[in-house]
Design an enzyme around this catalytic site. Structure first.
Site, mmCIF file in Angstrom:
data_model
loop_
_atom_site.group_PDB
_atom_site.id
_atom_site.type_symbol
_atom_site.label_atom_id
_atom_site.label_comp_id
_atom_site.label_asym_id
_atom_site.label_seq_id
_atom_site.Cartn_x
_atom_site.Cartn_y
_atom_site.Cartn_z
ATOM 1 C CD GLU A 37 27.576 -13.047 -18.878
ATOM 2 O OE1 GLU A 37 26.810 -13.609 -18.079
ATOM 3 O OE2 GLU A 37 27.385 -13.036 -20.117
ATOM 4 C CD GLN A 38 27.364 -16.506 -23.373
ATOM 5 O OE1 GLN A 38 27.822 -17.593 -23.730
ATOM 6 N NE2 GLN A 38 26.136 -16.133 -23.660
ATOM 7 N NE ARG A 111 17.762 -8.449 -18.668
ATOM 8 C CZ ARG A 111 18.392 -9.528 -18.233
ATOM 9 N NH1 ARG A 111 17.759 -10.412 -17.534
ATOM 10 N NH2 ARG A 111 19.662 -9.727 -18.531
ATOM 11 C CE1 TYR A 217 8.034 -3.125 -15.904
ATOM 12 C CE2 TYR A 217 6.180 -4.503 -16.536
ATOM 13 C CZ TYR A 217 7.540 -4.329 -16.346
ATOM 14 O OH TYR A 217 8.405 -5.372 -16.607
ATOM 15 C CG ASP A 295 15.406 -17.785 -17.206
ATOM 16 O OD1 ASP A 295 14.601 -17.784 -16.262
ATOM 17 O OD2 ASP A 295 15.425 -16.891 -18.079
HETATM 18 C C1 LIG Z 1 19.320 -10.158 -22.656
HETATM 19 C C2 LIG Z 1 18.178 -10.622 -21.779
HETATM 20 C C3 LIG Z 1 17.007 -9.912 -21.766
HETATM 21 C C4 LIG Z 1 15.943 -10.317 -20.962
HETATM 22 N N1 LIG Z 1 14.829 -9.563 -20.967
HETATM 23 C C5 LIG Z 1 13.811 -9.903 -20.166
HETATM 24 C C6 LIG Z 1 12.645 -9.092 -20.118
HETATM 25 O O1 LIG Z 1 12.531 -8.077 -20.802
HETATM 26 N N2 LIG Z 1 11.640 -9.466 -19.294
HETATM 27 C C7 LIG Z 1 11.747 -10.606 -18.518
HETATM 28 O O2 LIG Z 1 10.806 -10.918 -17.768
HETATM 29 N N3 LIG Z 1 12.808 -11.367 -18.543
HETATM 30 C C8 LIG Z 1 13.858 -11.054 -19.338
HETATM 31 N N4 LIG Z 1 14.952 -11.829 -19.361
HETATM 32 C C9 LIG Z 1 14.949 -13.042 -18.529
HETATM 33 C C10 LIG Z 1 15.018 -12.783 -17.086
HETATM 34 O O3 LIG Z 1 15.999 -11.830 -16.830
HETATM 35 C C11 LIG Z 1 15.317 -14.121 -16.473
HETATM 36 O O4 LIG Z 1 14.125 -14.903 -16.498
HETATM 37 C C12 LIG Z 1 15.689 -14.035 -15.037
HETATM 38 O O5 LIG Z 1 16.395 -12.892 -14.740
HETATM 39 C C13 LIG Z 1 16.488 -15.264 -14.624
HETATM 40 O O6 LIG Z 1 17.764 -15.046 -15.105
HETATM 41 P P1 LIG Z 1 18.965 -16.016 -15.098
HETATM 42 O O7 LIG Z 1 20.057 -15.348 -14.345
HETATM 43 O O8 LIG Z 1 18.580 -17.389 -14.730
HETATM 44 O O9 LIG Z 1 19.322 -16.074 -16.638
HETATM 45 P P2 LIG Z 1 19.775 -14.914 -17.629
HETATM 46 O O10 LIG Z 1 19.292 -13.585 -17.196
HETATM 47 O O11 LIG Z 1 19.436 -15.366 -19.000
HETATM 48 O O12 LIG Z 1 21.362 -14.904 -17.452
HETATM 49 C C14 LIG Z 1 22.178 -15.953 -17.939
HETATM 50 C C15 LIG Z 1 23.576 -15.411 -18.131
HETATM 51 O O13 LIG Z 1 24.435 -16.491 -18.445
HETATM 52 C C16 LIG Z 1 25.313 -16.093 -19.469
HETATM 53 N N5 LIG Z 1 25.771 -17.316 -20.148
HETATM 54 C C17 LIG Z 1 25.052 -18.127 -20.954
HETATM 55 N N6 LIG Z 1 25.815 -19.175 -21.371
HETATM 56 C C18 LIG Z 1 27.040 -19.009 -20.810
HETATM 57 C C19 LIG Z 1 28.244 -19.773 -20.844
HETATM 58 N N7 LIG Z 1 28.361 -20.917 -21.565
HETATM 59 N N8 LIG Z 1 29.325 -19.338 -20.126
HETATM 60 C C20 LIG Z 1 29.229 -18.176 -19.388
HETATM 61 N N9 LIG Z 1 28.109 -17.422 -19.342
HETATM 62 C C21 LIG Z 1 27.023 -17.832 -20.023
HETATM 63 C C22 LIG Z 1 24.463 -15.183 -20.336
HETATM 64 O O14 LIG Z 1 25.263 -14.323 -21.142
HETATM 65 C C23 LIG Z 1 23.662 -14.420 -19.289
HETATM 66 O O15 LIG Z 1 24.325 -13.257 -18.846
HETATM 67 C C24 LIG Z 1 16.037 -11.475 -20.148
HETATM 68 C C25 LIG Z 1 17.237 -12.228 -20.175
HETATM 69 C C26 LIG Z 1 18.301 -11.807 -20.968
HETATM 70 C C27 LIG Z 1 19.598 -12.584 -20.974
#
Ligand SMILES: Cc1cc2nc3c(=O)[nH]c(=O)nc-3n(C[C@H](O)[C@H](O)[C@H](O)COP(=O)(O)OP(=O)(O)OC[C@H]3O[C@@H](n4cnc5c(N)ncnc54)[C@H](O)[C@@H]3O)c2cc1C
Length: 401
Positions: A37-38, A111, A217, A295
């Site tokens: 994780e970055q 979250r 909510y 995402d």
């Molecule tokens: C700060 C934040 C707030 C959010 N708030 C909401 C919300 O209020 N409501 C909602 O519906 N959804 C929110 N989301 C999105 C939701 O959490 C995501 O749609 C869902 O959880 C899918 O997440 P994911 O793990 O694919 O991506 P994410 O939750 O975006 O996680 C991606 C992770 O990868 C890390 N990362 C990115 N690039 C690099 C790299 N080069 N090297 C290492 N690590 C890296 C990021 O720091 C992050 O921790 C939020 C996301 C984030 C990051």
């Protein structure tokens, strides 16, 4: 239950909800997995997140049922209301009827609570903070990941769970061109105590009005009220979860809305503004020994509340595919993509459609929508969402035709 130890090593890039769920699920299935994780430390700014039964099924299977029950809130109903007079358009009971139908609860969570439950279930030696992926090389028999701090990891499989601006996706498939939807969302949390006079019940309310909607909510065991206030606006340049918004702008955008909506906005200390971008589903998620998750491959608008749930499903199905076909990991990744892509693309499309439906100006189309809702015919009925909520992502199952 833990699986037998397997020889396949996996690097998961990104320690968000998707990446941590994937790591936990792969570890429990016996894979040698590490998450990179970055962020150097956890500073959680995100607000509420919805964990529907298709996702709670996966998380319960990973041993998180108690954490979810402690910190999550099980809403009693979806309650759709009209923006100005607060009239009920539709109330769909959740809680017991939902659990009886789908077998698992629907939770609304902060979250940070979910991330900390996931992270604390992983042995700390498996989670490497302060590791930003900057490059990768697929050497056919192995993949090498390179991090900004000089560390490298040499593994059998690399999973890009690195969110909307995924570096892994860019390396595999080049830059993406998300489209600004003309919508931005103010988000925030208010201590529930501060809103006591409003007598808010434990429902998920969705207020629909011309050019906007407002969702609220409870999260964090009922101690906080989460809100998302979506407005239409002409331009925006940055897509970020962490940009701060102006409360005065949010209140101005909801001028004329029901007193309850304005009272919640008026009680907020700080708000974040999130510009909403739309994406065409990717043609490919995997290349060789590298794949994407969450995402990074199917970011969606929040209007079906499935962003986190679909990332959690990805994690479970990826694990099932790798466990089934350990020897040929490239084929396992292609199978994972084939099993997931049509489903997530359909949910992406429905999320986009809901923007138009939620924001209709007062007039004939809005009256038609409201009449359909009053008659119980809605995208939120159990029958309409059954294909989403009853899905079991933990078994690879049959590929779609
Ligand atoms: C700060 C934040 C707030 C959010 N708030 C909401 C919300 O209020 N409501 C909602 O519906 N959804 C929110 N989301 C999105 C939701 O959490 C995501 O749609 C869902 O959880 C899918 O997440 P994911 O793990 O694919 O991506 P994410 O939750 O975006 O996680 C991606 C992770 O990868 C890390 N990362 C990115 N690039 C690099 C790299 N080069 N090297 C290492 N690590 C890296 C990021 O720091 C992050 O921790 C939020 C996301 C984030 C990051």
């Amino acid at each position: 239950m833990r699986g037998r130890a397997r020889s396949v090593s996996v690097s998961v890039v990104g320690g968000g909800i998707g990446g941590l769920t994937a790591a936990l699920s792969l570890l429990r299935a016996g894979f040698d997995v590490h998450v990179y994780e970055q962020a150097a430390a956890r500073h959680e700014v995100g607000a509420g997140v919805q964990i529907s039964p298709n996702a709670s099924r996966v998380l319960h299977g990973l041993g998180l049922a108690e954490d979810l029950a402690r910190t999550g809130v099980r809403p009693l109903a979806w309650h759709q209301r009209r923006w100005d007079d607060g009239r009920t358009l539709l109330r769909t009971p959740l809680a017991e009827p939902l659990e009886a139908r789908f077998g698992f609860p629907h939770y609304q969570m902060h979250r940070a609570d979910l991330l900390s439950a996931l992270a604390s279930s992983l042995p700390s030696a498996r989670l490497h903070l302060g590791h930003q992926l900057v490059g990768l090389i697929d050497r056919e028999t192995r993949v090498e990941a390179r991090f900004a701090n000089g560390v490298t990891a040499d593994v059998d499989v690399l999973v890009g769970a690195d969110g909307i601006h995924s570096r892994v996706r860019r390396i595999l498939f080049g830059p993406e061109r998300p489209r600004f939807t003309g919508c931005a969302a103010y988000r925030g949390l208010v201590p529930a105590e501060r809103l006591r006079d409003l007598g808010l019940d434990v429902t998920a309310e969705i207020w629909m009005g011309p050019g906007g909607h407002f969702v609220r909510y409870y999260v964090s065991g009922g101690r906080l009220v989460n809100f998302v206030a979506v407005v239409e606006q002409d331009d925006w340049t940055r897509e970020s979860w962490t940009d701060r918004g102006e409360l005065a702008d949010a209140l101005a955008a909801f001028e004329g809305w029901h007193a309850q909506v304005r009272a919640i906005l008026g009680a907020v200390d700080e708000t974040f503004i999130w510009a909403l971008f739309d994406r065409t589903p990717l043609e490919r998620w995997s290349a060789g020994r590298v794949t994407l998750l969450g995402d990074a491959c199917h970011a969606m608008l929040p209007f079906m509340a499935q962003g986190a749930a679909q990332a959690i499903e990805d994690a479970a199905t990826l694990t099932a595919c790798l466990a089934d076909a350990e020897a040929d990991v490239a084929e396992a990744l292609r199978r994972y993509e084939r099993l997931r892509a049509a489903r997530t693309a359909r949910i992406q499309g429905l999320s986009t459609d809901n923007k138009r439906r939620f924001h209709l100006p007062d007039g004939p189309l809005q009256r038609e929508r409201d009449a359909a809702m009053s008659a119980g015919s809605t995208d939120f009925s159990f029958d309409a969402v059954a294909w989403i909520y009853q899905h079991d992502a933990t078994t690879a199952g049959e590929e779609p035709a």
